[in-house]
Design a protein around this motif. Structure first.
Motif, mmCIF file in Angstrom:
data_model
loop_
_atom_site.group_PDB
_atom_site.id
_atom_site.type_symbol
_atom_site.label_atom_id
_atom_site.label_comp_id
_atom_site.label_asym_id
_atom_site.label_seq_id
_atom_site.Cartn_x
_atom_site.Cartn_y
_atom_site.Cartn_z
ATOM 1 N N PRO A 275 -54.989 51.280 21.936
ATOM 2 C CA PRO A 275 -54.250 51.705 20.701
ATOM 3 C C PRO A 275 -54.485 52.928 20.108
ATOM 4 N N ALA A 276 -56.016 53.166 20.281
ATOM 5 C CA ALA A 276 -56.301 54.451 19.754
ATOM 6 C C ALA A 276 -55.899 55.453 20.440
ATOM 7 N N ASP A 277 -55.884 55.448 21.823
ATOM 8 C CA ASP A 277 -55.076 56.563 22.442
ATOM 9 C C ASP A 277 -53.812 56.738 22.269
ATOM 10 N N LEU A 278 -52.966 55.957 21.982
ATOM 11 C CA LEU A 278 -51.623 56.262 21.654
ATOM 12 C C LEU A 278 -51.409 56.349 20.288
ATOM 13 N N ALA A 279 -52.283 56.313 19.373
ATOM 14 C CA ALA A 279 -52.154 56.827 18.029
ATOM 15 C C ALA A 279 -52.742 58.258 17.888
ATOM 16 N N SER A 280 -53.172 58.693 18.890
ATOM 17 C CA SER A 280 -53.809 60.030 18.779
ATOM 18 C C SER A 280 -52.517 61.001 18.913
ATOM 19 N N GLU A 281 -52.658 62.091 18.291
ATOM 20 C CA GLU A 281 -51.429 63.164 18.186
ATOM 21 C C GLU A 281 -51.275 64.035 19.557
ATOM 22 N N ASP A 282 -52.158 64.094 20.297
ATOM 23 C CA ASP A 282 -52.544 64.704 21.318
ATOM 24 C C ASP A 282 -52.954 64.176 22.703
ATOM 25 N N TYR A 283 -52.726 62.798 22.779
ATOM 26 C CA TYR A 283 -53.259 61.977 23.905
ATOM 27 C C TYR A 283 -52.558 62.576 25.263
ATOM 28 N N ASP A 284 -51.190 62.763 25.145
ATOM 29 C CA ASP A 284 -50.657 63.263 26.277
ATOM 30 C C ASP A 284 -51.016 64.580 26.675
ATOM 31 N N ARG A 285 -51.386 65.486 25.803
ATOM 32 C CA ARG A 285 -51.893 66.998 26.257
ATOM 33 C C ARG A 285 -53.382 66.766 26.822
ATOM 34 N N GLN A 286 -54.236 66.055 26.124
ATOM 35 C CA GLN A 286 -55.610 65.744 26.583
ATOM 36 C C GLN A 286 -55.722 65.045 27.950
ATOM 37 N N LEU A 287 -54.844 64.085 28.143
ATOM 38 C CA LEU A 287 -54.700 63.542 29.494
ATOM 39 C C LEU A 287 -54.261 64.731 30.563
ATOM 40 N N ALA A 288 -53.394 65.056 30.252
ATOM 41 C CA ALA A 288 -52.802 66.276 31.174
ATOM 42 C C ALA A 288 -53.917 67.278 31.560
ATOM 43 N N LEU A 289 -54.723 67.505 30.534
ATOM 44 C CA LEU A 289 -55.742 68.536 30.737
ATOM 45 C C LEU A 289 -56.924 68.116 31.427
ATOM 46 N N LEU A 290 -57.055 66.772 31.453
ATOM 47 C CA LEU A 290 -58.303 66.100 32.023
ATOM 48 C C LEU A 290 -57.769 65.760 33.693
ATOM 49 N N ILE A 291 -56.598 65.435 33.762
ATOM 50 C CA ILE A 291 -56.183 65.301 35.240
ATOM 51 C C ILE A 291 -56.078 66.600 35.994
ATOM 52 N N LYS A 292 -55.929 67.760 35.362
ATOM 53 C CA LYS A 292 -55.853 68.960 35.842
ATOM 54 C C LYS A 292 -57.282 69.634 36.077
ATOM 55 N N GLN A 293 -58.314 69.097 35.092
ATOM 56 C CA GLN A 293 -59.605 69.489 35.298
ATOM 57 C C GLN A 293 -60.423 68.473 36.543
ATOM 58 N N THR A 294 -60.075 67.263 36.539
ATOM 59 C CA THR A 294 -60.611 66.658 37.903
ATOM 60 C C THR A 294 -59.667 66.662 39.071
ATOM 61 N N ARG A 295 -58.770 67.382 39.034
ATOM 62 C CA ARG A 295 -57.797 67.870 40.381
ATOM 63 C C ARG A 295 -57.328 66.492 40.821
ATOM 64 N N PHE A 296 -56.821 65.579 39.995
ATOM 65 C CA PHE A 296 -56.207 64.410 40.461
ATOM 66 C C PHE A 296 -54.823 64.596 40.384
ATOM 67 N N ALA A 297 -53.742 64.114 41.201
ATOM 68 C CA ALA A 297 -52.411 64.129 41.226
ATOM 69 C C ALA A 297 -51.929 63.246 40.500
ATOM 70 N N PRO A 298 -51.031 63.772 39.459
ATOM 71 C CA PRO A 298 -50.444 63.063 38.210
ATOM 72 C C PRO A 298 -49.695 61.848 38.823
ATOM 73 N N TRP A 299 -48.970 62.064 40.222
ATOM 74 C CA TRP A 299 -48.238 60.778 40.752
ATOM 75 C C TRP A 299 -49.056 59.699 41.247
ATOM 76 N N ARG A 300 -50.109 59.903 41.376
ATOM 77 C CA ARG A 300 -51.161 58.980 41.872
ATOM 78 C C ARG A 300 -51.756 58.105 40.522
ATOM 79 N N LEU A 301 -51.422 58.372 39.502
ATOM 80 C CA LEU A 301 -52.326 57.713 38.356
ATOM 81 C C LEU A 301 -51.124 56.696 37.665
ATOM 82 N N THR A 302 -51.491 55.595 37.374
ATOM 83 C CA THR A 302 -50.907 54.411 36.608
ATOM 84 C C THR A 302 -51.507 54.370 35.268
ATOM 85 N N LEU A 303 -50.600 54.343 34.136
ATOM 86 C CA LEU A 303 -51.476 53.912 32.901
ATOM 87 C C LEU A 303 -50.842 52.340 32.633
#
Length: 431
Positions: A275-303
């Motif tokens: 719930p804290a993730d979705l309540a955050s105003e920038d969760y989508d941006r932070q997760l996108a940045l983390l995916i980029k930093q770890t070089r993990f393909a977004p299409w391989r991720l399921t939330l």
């Protein structure tokens, strides 16, 4: 790594709850004790349950017991890594035994968490029931046999039921002092990230049709420097008290993505959203940045999101998840069938998967009504172009049922238990 038997494959099953019976528990205890395994147990009951039956009626009481059984199974599946069996010991008494090596402190902390879960209100057609659980705990000794284990637990529980201010008691008569205050536990958690005490293990997921490995769900564990290993439930309970859920979730996501980065490219990673993730105003941006930093393909991720995560503001959650789905990330509605199954979520959320709660698979083959419900849910999912994942698959018969009814994937102890990143990578390369 040997698969763990499902509690519902026991030779005896309680008609109301689907749990094992006392006879099933005695048999499993005998197997574990004879093998010299580490055995922990908890026997629990509810004060004034007869009064609730009188106030709300026996059908409401039975519905409450069925809900208790479901919460007990869900807790055991999430928190116990070894073998376990949940049983109904008659009336409102329930038993959980575990083939688990852990400290007394960790078992007591887990039991307290279980009691918290069971004390949450239960909504029935007759009204909302609020239960008052009490528990007796035990660590089996070399001198124990199945009968002595249950006898010691029973005597201790009887004494605990008479003490209004004490929720749990050890069968050896000695109270276990955690030696750590709630405030210290919260402080320890904040430091645990820097100490490297937080670990991610991976529960493999497979194709229901051909048993092909398709990915894994990331699960958090806390290797506490004094209490030993704690499961995700206790970990996040402490994090909520410390207002540290968002930071912890981000740390776990980074560990999981870094561990999965070296997997074969066709395998998917599933992450749980809080719930804290979705309540955050920038969760989508932070997760996108983390995916980029770890070089993990977004299409391989399921939330994976549960109804509990969505209770706060489902419209806001839908907006956030929509932004993530636009990046190629897949969305799964987790534990479907465990709560009220709010079908509005299916209308609002950008879903790709429906993940069935383990209770949707357990024992349905022998119950025409349950099987009809399962088929209706899967048919609805197909109409919405959603893939269906069966959770808690413990036997080949359950896998065949899931595949035959149209589930595309499954996870459970049929083929593998949760494993660390190195072990999972080795497992993936060999499958």
């Amino acid at each position: 790594m040997k698969p763990v038997k499902s509690p519902d494959t026991a030779p005896h099953s309680d008609a109301l709850t689907g749990l094992g019976t006392r006879a099933a528990a005695l048999g499993r205890l005998g197997e574990w004790l004879a093998a010299g395994d580490k055995v922990h147990a908890v026997l629990l009951a509810f004060r004034r349950f007869d009064a609730l039956n009188l106030a709300y009626g026996t059908p409401a009481g039975d519905a409450a017991l069925a809900e208790v059984a479901q919460r007990l199974r869900h807790f055991a599946a999430a928190e116990i890594e070894g073998g376990w069996l949940a049983a109904r010991d008659g009336g409102s008494r329930f038993l959980l035994i575990a083939n688990e090596s852990c400290s007394r402190e960790a078992w007591q902390l887990a039991t307290a968490q279980l009691l918290d879960a069971l004390a949450k209100p239960i909504v029935t057609t007759a009204g909302t029931l609020r239960l008052s659980p009490r528990a007796a705990l035990l660590r089996a000794t070399v001198a124990d046999n199945p009968g002595s284990v249950l006898d010691r637990l029973g005597q201790t529980l009887a004494a605990a039921m008479d003490q209004s201010g004490r929720r749990l008691a050890w069968a050896d008569g000695e109270a276990t002092r955690l030696g750590i205050s709630a405030a210290q536990l919260e402080a320890d958690l904040i430091q645990a990230l820097d100490r490297g005490e937080i670990e991610v293990v991976y529960q493999p997921q497979f194709s229901a049709h051909d048993n092909r490995l398709t990915g894994a769900e990331a699960l958090a564990r806390w290797n506490h420097h004094k209490l030993g290993r704690l499961g995700a439930g206790a970990l996040f309970t402490i994090a909520e008290r410390a207002d540290f859920v968002a930071q912890l979730s981000a740390h776990i996501a980074r560990l999981a993505l870094e561990g999965a980065q070296k997997w074969p490219m066709d395998l998917r990673l599933s992450l749980n959203v809080t719930p804290a993730d979705l309540a955050s105003e920038d969760y989508d941006r932070q997760l996108a940045l983390l995916i980029k930093q770890t070089r993990f393909a977004p299409w391989r991720l399921t939330l994976e999101v549960t109804e509990q995560v969505l209770l706060g503001d489902v419209t806001h959650a839908a907006q956030v998840l929509g932004k993530l789905a636009a990046q190629g990330i897949q969305i799964a509605l987790d534990d479907f069938g465990a709560g009220f199954c709010n079908f509005r979520y299916l209308q609002l959320l950008p879903l790709h998967y429906l993940k069935l709660d383990r209770t949707m698979i357990d024992g349905v083959a022998g119950n025409p009504r349950d099987l009809a419900v399962l088929r209706a849910i899967i048919a609805m999912a197909k109409a919405l172009d959603l893939k269906v994942i069966a959770e808690g698959v413990e036997s080949e018969a359950q896998r065949q049922l899931a595949a035959g009814e149209g589930c595309s994937h499954y996870q459970g102890f049929l083929r593998a238990q949760p494993m660390d990143a190195a072990a999972f990578r080795e497992f993936a390369l060999s499958n």
